[in-house]
Write a protein that holds these residues in place. Sequence first.
Motif, PDB file in Angstrom:
ATOM      1  N   GLY A  36       0.799  -1.215   0.000  1.00 25.09           N
ATOM      2  CA  GLY A  36       0.000   0.000   0.000  1.00 25.09           C
ATOM      3  C   GLY A  36       0.831   1.263   0.000  1.00 25.09           C
ATOM      4  N   LYS A  37       2.004   1.203   0.617  1.00 22.64           N
ATOM      5  CA  LYS A  37       2.879   2.370   0.670  1.00 22.64           C
ATOM      6  C   LYS A  37       3.513   2.668  -0.695  1.00 22.64           C
ATOM      7  N   LEU A  38       3.427   1.712  -1.609  1.00 17.32           N
ATOM      8  CA  LEU A  38       4.024   1.893  -2.929  1.00 17.32           C
ATOM      9  C   LEU A  38       3.008   2.400  -3.950  1.00 17.32           C
ATOM     10  N   GLU A  39       1.752   2.630  -3.532  1.00 14.92           N
ATOM     11  CA  GLU A  39       0.694   2.987  -4.471  1.00 14.92           C
ATOM     12  C   GLU A  39       1.008   4.260  -5.242  1.00 14.92           C
ATOM     13  N   ASN A  40       1.495   5.283  -4.549  1.00 17.34           N
ATOM     14  CA  ASN A  40       1.805   6.541  -5.228  1.00 17.34           C
ATOM     15  C   ASN A  40       2.926   6.360  -6.246  1.00 17.34           C
ATOM     16  N   ALA A  41       3.930   5.558  -5.877  1.00 15.50           N
ATOM     17  CA  ALA A  41       5.034   5.305  -6.799  1.00 15.50           C
ATOM     18  C   ALA A  41       4.539   4.557  -8.031  1.00 15.50           C
ATOM     19  N   LEU A  42       3.679   3.563  -7.820  1.00 12.42           N
ATOM     20  CA  LEU A  42       3.126   2.817  -8.946  1.00 12.42           C
ATOM     21  C   LEU A  42       2.287   3.718  -9.847  1.00 12.42           C
ATOM     22  N   ALA A  43       1.497   4.582  -9.238  1.00 16.47           N
ATOM     23  CA  ALA A  43       0.665   5.499 -10.022  1.00 16.47           C
ATOM     24  C   ALA A  43       1.531   6.393 -10.891  1.00 16.47           C
ATOM     25  N   LYS A  44       2.639   6.855 -10.350  1.00 19.93           N
ATOM     26  CA  LYS A  44       3.537   7.709 -11.134  1.00 19.93           C
ATOM     27  C   LYS A  44       4.147   6.936 -12.290  1.00 19.93           C
ATOM     28  N   LEU A  45       4.597   5.705 -12.022  1.00 13.90           N
ATOM     29  CA  LEU A  45       5.176   4.893 -13.097  1.00 13.90           C
ATOM     30  C   LEU A  45       4.142   4.602 -14.172  1.00 13.90           C
ATOM     31  N   HIS A  46       2.941   4.255 -13.775  1.00 14.32           N
ATOM     32  CA  HIS A  46       1.887   3.953 -14.750  1.00 14.32           C
ATOM     33  C   HIS A  46       1.552   5.178 -15.596  1.00 14.32           C
ATOM     34  N   SER A  47       1.589   6.364 -14.975  1.00 13.73           N
ATOM     35  CA  SER A  47       1.296   7.599 -15.728  1.00 13.73           C
ATOM     36  C   SER A  47       2.360   7.885 -16.779  1.00 13.73           C
ATOM     37  N   MET A  48       3.551   7.320 -16.574  1.00 12.22           N
ATOM     38  CA  MET A  48       4.655   7.483 -17.523  1.00 12.22           C
ATOM     39  C   MET A  48       4.658   6.375 -18.568  1.00 12.22           C
ATOM     40  N   GLY A  49       3.696   5.472 -18.477  1.00 13.18           N
ATOM     41  CA  GLY A  49       3.625   4.378 -19.429  1.00 13.18           C
ATOM     42  C   GLY A  49       4.499   3.195 -19.058  1.00 13.18           C
ATOM     43  N   VAL A  50       4.949   3.161 -17.815  1.00 13.81           N
ATOM     44  CA  VAL A  50       5.819   2.069 -17.352  1.00 13.81           C
ATOM     45  C   VAL A  50       4.967   0.922 -16.826  1.00 13.81           C
ATOM     46  N   GLU A  51       5.249  -0.286 -17.290  1.00 17.60           N
ATOM     47  CA  GLU A  51       4.593  -1.472 -16.749  1.00 17.60           C
ATOM     48  C   GLU A  51       5.236  -1.798 -15.401  1.00 17.60           C
ATOM     49  N   ALA A  52       4.435  -1.876 -14.377  1.00 13.27           N
ATOM     50  CA  ALA A  52       4.994  -2.085 -13.035  1.00 13.27           C
ATOM     51  C   ALA A  52       3.965  -2.694 -12.106  1.00 13.27           C
ATOM     52  N   GLU A  53       4.459  -3.340 -11.064  1.00 16.24           N
ATOM     53  CA  GLU A  53       3.624  -3.873  -9.996  1.00 16.24           C
ATOM     54  C   GLU A  53       4.405  -3.790  -8.699  1.00 16.24           C
ATOM     55  N   SER A  54       3.715  -3.988  -7.592  1.00 17.33           N
ATOM     56  CA  SER A  54       4.396  -4.026  -6.299  1.00 17.33           C
ATOM     57  C   SER A  54       4.297  -5.438  -5.741  1.00 17.33           C
ATOM     58  N   PHE A  55       5.211  -5.744  -4.807  1.00 16.97           N
ATOM     59  CA  PHE A  55       5.204  -7.074  -4.195  1.00 16.97           C
ATOM     60  C   PHE A  55       5.697  -6.943  -2.762  1.00 16.97           C
ATOM     61  N   PRO A  56       4.965  -7.531  -1.800  1.00 17.14           N
ATOM     62  CA  PRO A  56       5.379  -7.414  -0.400  1.00 17.14           C
ATOM     63  C   PRO A  56       6.571  -8.314  -0.086  1.00 17.14           C
TER      64      PRO A  56
END
Length: 271
Positions: A36-56
């Motif tokens: 959950g703490k990575l949500e903002n980072a993921l949102a930024k990457l996705h807005s740049m067109g980067v394929e990404a996911e988070s993993f605990p």
Amino acid sequence: MKNVCVVTGGGSGMGLATAEIMGKDHYIVLVGRTPGKLENALAKLHSMGVEAESFPCDVSSRESVQTLAEHVQSLGQVKAVIHAAGMSPHMGGGDIIFNVNAMGTIYMNEELAKIMPAGSCILNVSSMSAYMVPADKVPSEVYKLSLSDSSVFQEKMLGIVSSVPGEMSSNMAYTLSKNFVVWYSEKAACIHGKNGIRILSVSPGTFKTPMGELEGEQAASFALASALGRLGEPEEIGELMAFLASEKCSYLTGVDILCDGGTIAAMRSRS
């Protein structure tokens, strides 16, 4: 098959800055204790067109890192690992800091190297603090145990860390753990080089990151007294780390890159 880049500590600062660049040609897996703490980072990457996911993942747990390794292997070829997760002296007690910084580096390197192909790279993030340990104070004989019995290594190092009181324990744990990261990266490069895996370390100085801000005025004073006389920008270290992990540096391994704006150089010139 996707080319995968695993980034620990990628929720902000230099880890995220590196992920933004690596994401141009890699599938990014941002690793943290709490997704959950990575949500903002993921949102930024996705807005740049980067394929990404988070993993605990708790990097201080070998079992947790093994689970991470199994997951990322299922995604494609793990071509790069940017191990930027770490704790500074103001983030916890000495034992926790040591376990995350030192043991986490051992676990990430040993377990991820098992699934990485030739031509891949593991980049461990240390600190300019690694250069502040006097040569005669480096417990190199204890460091060597990390290559044969990590549990005994952990026990002996925690004994050293706990031998000093209070806040001094956190500072000692941080400095020794980051010194160890440089030492270990060199040795690990020789172990895994036969499989075509490069292992490097980077020792950043003080950057404009959440961790840098947490360290406060003392950390800033080091940067302002450096050769360049300023703090570093996250993008500056991100560009360096992405370059080092790329195939453009395919003959570079087993070394540490000190990126501190000339802080250590300035300290040495005054001595």
